[in-house]
Design a protein around this motif. Sequence first.
Motif, mmCIF file in Angstrom:
data_model
loop_
_atom_site.group_PDB
_atom_site.id
_atom_site.type_symbol
_atom_site.label_atom_id
_atom_site.label_comp_id
_atom_site.label_asym_id
_atom_site.label_seq_id
_atom_site.Cartn_x
_atom_site.Cartn_y
_atom_site.Cartn_z
ATOM 1 N N ILE A 1 0.830 -1.212 0.000
ATOM 2 C CA ILE A 1 0.000 0.000 0.000
ATOM 3 C C ILE A 1 0.860 1.256 0.000
ATOM 4 C CG2 ILE A 1 -1.678 1.331 1.340
ATOM 5 C CD1 ILE A 1 -2.818 -1.381 2.290
ATOM 6 N N VAL A 2 1.910 1.266 0.841
ATOM 7 C CA VAL A 2 2.792 2.430 0.911
ATOM 8 C C VAL A 2 3.502 2.642 -0.422
ATOM 9 C CG1 VAL A 2 4.986 3.194 1.911
ATOM 10 C CG2 VAL A 2 3.130 2.483 3.408
ATOM 11 N N THR A 3 3.948 1.553 -1.033
ATOM 12 C CA THR A 3 4.644 1.663 -2.313
ATOM 13 C C THR A 3 3.724 2.220 -3.395
ATOM 14 O OG1 THR A 3 6.132 -0.168 -1.759
ATOM 15 C CG2 THR A 3 5.887 0.381 -4.093
ATOM 16 N N MET A 4 2.485 1.735 -3.428
ATOM 17 C CA MET A 4 1.548 2.216 -4.440
ATOM 18 C C MET A 4 1.145 3.667 -4.182
ATOM 19 S SD MET A 4 1.019 -0.087 -6.740
ATOM 20 C CE MET A 4 -0.468 0.571 -7.494
ATOM 21 N N ALA A 5 0.796 3.974 -2.934
ATOM 22 C CA ALA A 5 0.249 5.296 -2.625
ATOM 23 C C ALA A 5 1.308 6.381 -2.556
ATOM 24 C CB ALA A 5 -0.522 5.238 -1.301
ATOM 25 N N SER A 6 2.495 6.034 -2.072
ATOM 26 C CA SER A 6 3.503 7.059 -1.791
ATOM 27 C C SER A 6 4.635 7.099 -2.801
ATOM 28 C CB SER A 6 4.098 6.831 -0.391
ATOM 29 O OG SER A 6 3.088 6.845 0.580
ATOM 30 N N GLN A 7 4.715 6.125 -3.694
ATOM 31 C CA GLN A 7 5.781 6.122 -4.688
ATOM 32 C C GLN A 7 5.220 6.070 -6.107
ATOM 33 O OE1 GLN A 7 9.648 5.924 -2.464
ATOM 34 N NE2 GLN A 7 9.104 6.346 -4.538
ATOM 35 N N ASN A 8 4.411 5.044 -6.397
ATOM 36 C CA ASN A 8 3.947 4.899 -7.773
ATOM 37 C C ASN A 8 2.997 6.013 -8.194
ATOM 38 O OD1 ASN A 8 5.376 2.617 -8.663
ATOM 39 N ND2 ASN A 8 3.975 1.236 -7.627
ATOM 40 N N LEU A 9 2.027 6.351 -7.345
ATOM 41 C CA LEU A 9 1.084 7.403 -7.732
ATOM 42 C C LEU A 9 1.769 8.752 -7.924
ATOM 43 C CD1 LEU A 9 -2.087 6.482 -5.626
ATOM 44 C CD2 LEU A 9 -1.567 5.947 -8.006
ATOM 45 N N PRO A 10 2.653 9.203 -7.003
ATOM 46 C CA PRO A 10 3.402 10.438 -7.278
ATOM 47 C C PRO A 10 4.297 10.325 -8.512
ATOM 48 C CG PRO A 10 3.503 9.901 -4.954
ATOM 49 C CD PRO A 10 2.905 8.714 -5.638
ATOM 50 N N GLY A 11 4.852 9.125 -8.740
ATOM 51 C CA GLY A 11 5.680 8.936 -9.930
ATOM 52 C C GLY A 11 4.892 9.137 -11.211
ATOM 53 N N PHE A 12 3.665 8.605 -11.252
ATOM 54 C CA PHE A 12 2.806 8.832 -12.411
ATOM 55 C C PHE A 12 2.490 10.325 -12.561
ATOM 56 C CE2 PHE A 12 1.253 4.298 -11.687
ATOM 57 C CZ PHE A 12 1.985 3.796 -12.744
ATOM 58 N N ALA A 13 2.300 10.996 -11.429
ATOM 59 C CA ALA A 13 1.989 12.430 -11.473
ATOM 60 C C ALA A 13 3.156 13.230 -12.054
ATOM 61 C CB ALA A 13 1.647 12.935 -10.072
ATOM 62 N N VAL A 14 4.394 12.847 -11.712
ATOM 63 C CA VAL A 14 5.572 13.536 -12.248
ATOM 64 C C VAL A 14 5.638 13.383 -13.762
ATOM 65 C CG1 VAL A 14 8.108 13.477 -12.336
ATOM 66 C CG2 VAL A 14 6.934 13.432 -10.132
ATOM 67 N N LEU A 15 5.408 12.167 -14.257
ATOM 68 C CA LEU A 15 5.419 11.945 -15.704
ATOM 69 C C LEU A 15 4.314 12.755 -16.385
ATOM 70 C CD1 LEU A 15 6.102 8.099 -15.933
ATOM 71 C CD2 LEU A 15 7.607 9.941 -16.689
ATOM 72 N N LYS A 16 3.135 12.773 -15.775
ATOM 73 C CA LYS A 16 2.020 13.520 -16.348
ATOM 74 C C LYS A 16 2.320 15.014 -16.382
ATOM 75 C CE LYS A 16 -2.996 14.153 -15.951
ATOM 76 N NZ LYS A 16 -4.217 13.789 -15.184
ATOM 77 N N ALA A 17 2.918 15.520 -15.293
ATOM 78 C CA ALA A 17 3.242 16.943 -15.231
ATOM 79 C C ALA A 17 4.273 17.329 -16.287
ATOM 80 C CB ALA A 17 3.749 17.305 -13.841
ATOM 81 N N ALA A 18 5.134 16.373 -16.659
ATOM 82 C CA ALA A 18 6.153 16.639 -17.677
ATOM 83 C C ALA A 18 5.614 16.463 -19.093
ATOM 84 C CB ALA A 18 7.355 15.721 -17.468
ATOM 85 N N GLY A 19 4.335 16.082 -19.203
ATOM 86 C CA GLY A 19 3.712 15.964 -20.503
ATOM 87 C C GLY A 19 3.761 14.583 -21.123
ATOM 88 N N TYR A 20 4.047 13.567 -20.318
ATOM 89 C CA TYR A 20 4.132 12.201 -20.833
ATOM 90 C C TYR A 20 2.917 11.386 -20.388
ATOM 91 C CZ TYR A 20 9.036 13.422 -21.609
ATOM 92 O OH TYR A 20 10.183 14.033 -22.010
ATOM 93 N N ALA A 21 2.410 10.566 -21.305
ATOM 94 C CA ALA A 21 1.345 9.627 -20.968
ATOM 95 C C ALA A 21 1.997 8.361 -20.434
ATOM 96 C CB ALA A 21 0.497 9.319 -22.195
ATOM 97 N N ALA A 22 1.885 8.131 -19.142
ATOM 98 C CA ALA A 22 2.581 7.017 -18.504
ATOM 99 C C ALA A 22 1.897 5.697 -18.845
ATOM 100 C CB ALA A 22 2.607 7.210 -16.991
ATOM 101 N N PRO A 23 2.639 4.719 -19.348
ATOM 102 C CA PRO A 23 2.070 3.383 -19.577
ATOM 103 C C PRO A 23 1.979 2.631 -18.258
ATOM 104 C CG PRO A 23 4.379 3.409 -20.218
ATOM 105 C CD PRO A 23 4.041 4.804 -19.785
#
Length: 386
Positions: free
Chosen positions: A215-237
Motif C-alpha cells: 500500500i505504501v509503495t503504491m500510494a507514496s511512490q507509484n502514484l506520485p511517480g505517475f503524477a511527475v510523468l504527467k506533469a512533464a507531458g508524458y502519458a505514462a504506460p
Amino acid sequence: MRPSVVISAVVAALVGFGGTLAIVVQAARAAGADAAQTSSWVTGLCLAMAATSAFLSIRHRIPIITAWSTPGAALIAASTVPVGMNAAVGAFLLAGGLILLTSAFRPLGDLIGRIPTAVAAAMLAGVLIRFVLAVFESAGHAPLLVWPLVGLFLVARLVNPSWAVLAVLAAGGALSYALGLTGPMPDGLGFTSVAWIAPSFEPAVLVGLGLPLFIVTMASQNLPGFAVLKAAGYAAPARSILGVTGLASVLTAPLGAHTSNLAAITAALCTGPDAHPDPEKRWMTGPFYGATYLVFAAFGASLVAIFAALPGDLVKTVAGLALLGPLTGALAAALGDEQRRFAAVLTLVVTASGYAAFSIGSAFWGLAAGLLALALDGGARRWRAR
C-alpha cells in the motif's frame, strides 16, 4: 545527445542512492540481516533500478526512472515486531506479487485507489515521523556531530534541496572522522556478491509488513511517480510500469531486496528541460541512470561496509533529514481534507505509536483504525440526513 542527459541521469542516481541508502541499511538491521545479506539487499535493489529504468525508457521512449521504495524501507525499519530475513523475504514477495496483480487485474488497482489519500498519507506520516524525531534524539547523544549537520541541511536546502542530504552525508563522514567516531573503513572497493535467502510465509508478517509495504509503495511512490510523468507531458504506460517493477520486485526479493517502483523526486531531474530541451529525447536519461546503478551494484558490499563504519547517530541523522521532505508532503496530504482529518490523525497516532497485536505491526492497525473511523463518520452522516 547532450552532456546534460548524462549529467542529469548521474545526479539523479547519486541523489537517490546516497540520499536514502542510510534508510535501507536501517531497514536491513531491523529485519535482522547480517553484513552479507545487507550488501545483497542493496545489490538486488541496484540491479532492479538498472534493469527497469533502462528497459522501460528504451521500450516506451519516455524518461521512466525507477527507485526503491524509500517509505517501504522506512516501514521495515520502524517495525516493532521481530521479523527475520526469511519472513521479510516472504513479505517482499507478497508486495511484489500484489504489484504484478495490480498491473494485470484492474479491479485490484481500483480497490487500492479507493483508499482515501488522507488515510494512506497519514499512515506514511506515522511511519516517517519516528525517523525525523530520531534526529533530535541523536542530537542529545552526540550534539557536536548532529547539530552542525542540521544547520548545514537547513542552509544547503535553500541552495539546492536535491543535494542537501548528500552534503550532510559528506560533511557528516568528515566530522565523524575528526571526532574519532568512525569504525574501521574497508581497505578498498571490492566487488559485491549476492546471497540467496529462502522465503518463509508467516501470516502475521505477511499482513503486518507485506500488505502495508504494498500500500505504501503504491500510494507514496507509484502514484506520485505517475503524477511527475504527467506533469512533464508524458502519458505514462501504467500497466507496463507496474508489471515490470512488480516482476523486478519478485525476482530480487530472494536477494533480500524490497519493492521497486516509480521514482518521483529523482525522476523530476530527468523529465524536465534541464535534461534535454527536446521532450522526445529525454528518454535517453533512463539507460544512463541504469548504467550508474550497475556501478553501484558492482560495489554494493563496500558501500554498505562504509555505512557500517559510520556512527549510528550519523546514520539516523542522515535518514531523518532525508525523510523530512516526504514527511512534510505526507502531513499536508493527510490533514488537507477537513472531513477526513480526524480519521487521518487517528491513523497517524496509531501508526506512530508502534502498537502491535497478534504479531502484526502498527502500520496495519493505523490503516484499519482510520478506515473504521471513516466508515463510522460516513454512517453517522447518512443517519443524520434521514
